[in-house]
Design a protein around this motif. Sequence first.
Motif, short mmCIF file in Angstrom:
data_model
loop_
_atom_site.label_atom_id
_atom_site.label_comp_id
_atom_site.label_asym_id
_atom_site.label_seq_id
_atom_site.Cartn_x
_atom_site.Cartn_y
_atom_site.Cartn_z
N ALA A 163 28.44 35.90 45.93
CA ALA A 163 27.88 34.86 45.06
C ALA A 163 26.58 34.39 45.73
O ALA A 163 26.56 33.39 46.44
CB ALA A 163 28.86 33.71 44.89
N HIS A 174 42.26 44.08 42.15
CA HIS A 174 41.73 43.09 41.23
C HIS A 174 42.72 42.95 40.07
O HIS A 174 43.90 42.66 40.29
CB HIS A 174 40.34 43.53 40.77
N ARG A 234 36.21 31.30 42.23
CA ARG A 234 35.23 32.24 42.79
C ARG A 234 35.38 33.59 42.09
O ARG A 234 36.47 34.14 41.96
CB ARG A 234 35.45 32.39 44.29
N GLY A 235 34.26 34.11 41.61
CA GLY A 235 34.27 35.39 40.92
C GLY A 235 34.87 35.34 39.54
O GLY A 235 35.27 36.38 38.99
N THR A 284 29.35 41.84 35.30
CA THR A 284 30.24 41.78 36.46
C THR A 284 29.59 42.52 37.63
O THR A 284 28.48 43.08 37.49
CB THR A 284 31.59 42.42 36.14
N GLY A 285 30.30 42.58 38.75
CA GLY A 285 29.75 43.24 39.92
C GLY A 285 29.43 44.70 39.72
O GLY A 285 28.55 45.26 40.38
N PHE A 313 36.51 37.89 47.64
CA PHE A 313 35.82 37.56 46.40
C PHE A 313 34.50 38.34 46.33
O PHE A 313 33.94 38.74 47.36
CB PHE A 313 35.50 36.07 46.35
N PRO A 314 33.97 38.55 45.13
CA PRO A 314 32.66 39.21 45.03
C PRO A 314 31.56 38.33 45.58
O PRO A 314 31.72 37.09 45.65
CB PRO A 314 32.51 39.44 43.52
N ARG A 317 41.95 39.29 44.53
CA ARG A 317 40.81 38.90 45.36
C ARG A 317 41.01 37.48 45.89
O ARG A 317 41.31 36.56 45.14
CB ARG A 317 39.53 38.97 44.56
N ASP A 351 34.34 37.74 36.49
CA ASP A 351 34.88 39.10 36.57
C ASP A 351 36.33 39.20 36.12
O ASP A 351 36.90 40.30 36.13
CB ASP A 351 34.81 39.62 38.01
#
Length: 460
Positions: free
Chosen positions: A337, A245, A413-414, A77-78, A334-335, A271, A417
């Motif tokens: 990408a 989150h 998206r994301g 994950t991030g 979103f994280p 997110r 996670d």
Amino acid sequence: MKMRTISALLASSLFSVGALAASPAVPNSYAPVVDSESFDTVRERMQAAKPEVLGRFKALLEQRYDLADRPLSGVTTGTGKPVQGGVRVKLPAGTSWQDLAALAPDEIKSRDLWPAGFLPLPHEHQAEGGMLFPQHQIDAIRTQEERDLTRFDLDFQLPAHFTPEFPPAIYLTTRPDLGDVSQGKVVSLTNYYELFSGILNPKQLDGLRLLLTPFPQQQFNATADRRSLRPSQGVACLDCHVNGHTNAATHLVGDIRPQAHRHRIDTPTLRGVNVQRLFGSQRALKTIEDFTEFEQRAAYFDGDPVIATKKGVNVLERGSQVHFMGEFQALLDFPPAPKLDVFGRLDPAKASEAELRGQGVFFGKGQCAACHQPPYYTDNLMHNLKAERFFKEQDIAGRLASADGPIKTFPLRGIKDSAPYLHDGRLLTLDDTVEFFNLVLGTKLSEEEKKDLVAFLLTL
């Protein structure tokens, strides 16, 4: 004579009430308001039953899934938490995923071949329900605020390696240059000001404060029918949606009766809520402000305004408080990408051959893009998968597995996670999710196509 008649009628009325109380219960949508047992009696009874209740649920998980800690190589994950991989849903004896994909839904149903892990997942104690937090969330809030989210009757049972990163990263739409602004901390009332003052405007900062402020809730409050050992201030919005989150905290939806039909909720991430248009478990709420106000008026109390009044409902002021809270939530991005272009598609210069093939499956044979449209991979609609075509109605630890009805198209998206997956968290990995939809949609993907599709989903 008149007095004797009144006495006789009164005695008759009391007798009738007693007889009625002893008769079988009639269907009722309301929770009991008057306490029939003392707090200590309830606590002792539920604590004594706890090992058996949790033992049944643990056995259910082990029957359904391979729960081993087996992460994907090189995928995190991030914040660096390993992402679990592989199909974890156990197949019925003597069959394979390819065998199942070759069968019609009614044949799978008649032969009882629908994998148990694809059936609705009940709450740890379906008859009781209520907010239930992972231990790492309980520990963090106890340390930072000296507030206890422990329940005396239940513990969260899903292994921690299947839950989202903790603490999660925070990305802001207004300051993408800052990257993760959480500084690796769980944001709480004790640190939000030092973390965000100078980054948020005063409205957003106060909205964040309110999202971190505990208010009474069904299981965490000051009344004798609470499920915390001591009277509690309650829970905060970001106790479940930690750092904007999710921590996979669970609950039961408040909008379905009777109890056996109520769906387990896997807390969704906040997110990207700025691009979403449907909220609430039945998506009846059309703005994040609607949802924010509704949560503390009704959802915190199983959708029962009577019990909310008893426990201490928090009525937010729409013009400022709700607006401020909504404005902060709309900043949660979103994280990153890095392999996606401005249209949300893969940049061929950055993607692997497997990822590009997976993108082809996503937009082609897999039919994923029929609902999950780029750039955020949602159509903001509801869809009924009609999974009940594949199985017979049945009781699963108090949860009546029947039709789920329409469910929301969540953004992808994301997605790596945000495990576990589907609205009730019944799917532990993206591999499980691909197998589920391969059967539900009848796409008949090959093993190579499934692997490529997962590779693509990990880039989003």
